[in-house]
Design an enzyme around this catalytic site. Structure first.
Site, PDB file in Angstrom:
ATOM      1  N   SER A   1      -2.504  -1.630   5.294  1.00  0.00           N
ATOM      2  CA  SER A   1      -2.682  -0.684   4.421  1.00  0.00           C
ATOM      3  C   SER A   1      -1.177  -0.108   4.324  1.00  0.00           C
ATOM      4  O   SER A   1      -0.635  -0.074   5.432  1.00  0.00           O
ATOM      5  CB  SER A   1      -3.740   0.568   4.995  1.00  0.00           C
ATOM      6  OG  SER A   1      -4.894   0.218   5.035  1.00  0.00           O
ATOM      7  N   CYS A   2      -0.627   0.340   3.172  1.00  0.00           N
ATOM      8  CA  CYS A   2       0.560   0.874   3.130  1.00  0.00           C
ATOM      9  C   CYS A   2       0.445   1.920   1.908  1.00  0.00           C
ATOM     10  O   CYS A   2       0.010   1.849   0.816  1.00  0.00           O
ATOM     11  CB  CYS A   2       1.636  -0.266   2.476  1.00  0.00           C
ATOM     12  SG  CYS A   2       3.173   0.420   2.485  1.00  0.00           S
ATOM     13  N   VAL A   3       1.061   3.172   2.336  1.00  0.00           N
ATOM     14  CA  VAL A   3       0.597   4.481   1.636  1.00  0.00           C
ATOM     15  C   VAL A   3       2.169   5.139   1.792  1.00  0.00           C
ATOM     16  O   VAL A   3       2.820   5.167   2.672  1.00  0.00           O
ATOM     17  CB  VAL A   3      -0.235   5.423   2.170  1.00  0.00           C
ATOM     18  CG1 VAL A   3      -1.683   4.472   1.934  1.00  0.00           C
ATOM     19  CG2 VAL A   3      -0.322   5.961   3.560  1.00  0.00           C
TER      20      VAL A   3
END
Length: 124
Positions: free
Chosen positions: A102-104
């Site tokens: 996940s990359c935010v």
């Protein structure tokens, strides 16, 4: 449950452990671009900061008897999504097994750094 403490990654900057081992998995705390040798943030660009973060994750995993090739999941936080491509360029050099991710983008990271990465990996 067992906790990891190593000089190969920065010391925790709050009331938490560098990493925890539960069963056959290690859960790292989020790593920011602090140089563990001197406790300082030396890197300025997203590429330099990502490089240091990846080295910190690697140091934690190796201290626990694991490695970058055993990562099953990462969670990545970046301060600006405009840095996504530059972040990915460095990330890809270290996370060669292409774990789930996940990359935010977030408003602010500890010490106003540009990137933070946490990982979950297998251990023996």
């Amino acid at each position: 449950m067992k906790f990891v403490k190593t000089d190969a990654a920065p010391a925790a900057i709050g009331p938490y452990s560098q990493a925890a081992i539960v069963g056959k998995l290690i859960y790292t705390s989020g790593q920011i671009p602090i140089n563990p040798a001197n406790g300082q943030i030396e890197a300025q660009t997203i590429q330099e900061q990502t490089e240091q973060v990846c080295k910190n994750v690697k140091g934690l995993l190796e201290a626990a008897g694991s490695g970058m090739d055993r990562i099953v999941k990462t969670t990545c936080f970046i301060a600006d999504m405009a840095d996504f491509a530059a972040f990915n360029e460095i990330y890809a050099k270290y996370f060669v097994s292409c774990p789930a991710r996940s990359c935010v983008a977030v408003k602010t990271l500890p010490k106003n750094v540009l990137v933070e990465v946490e990982a979950i990996a297998e251990i023996d």
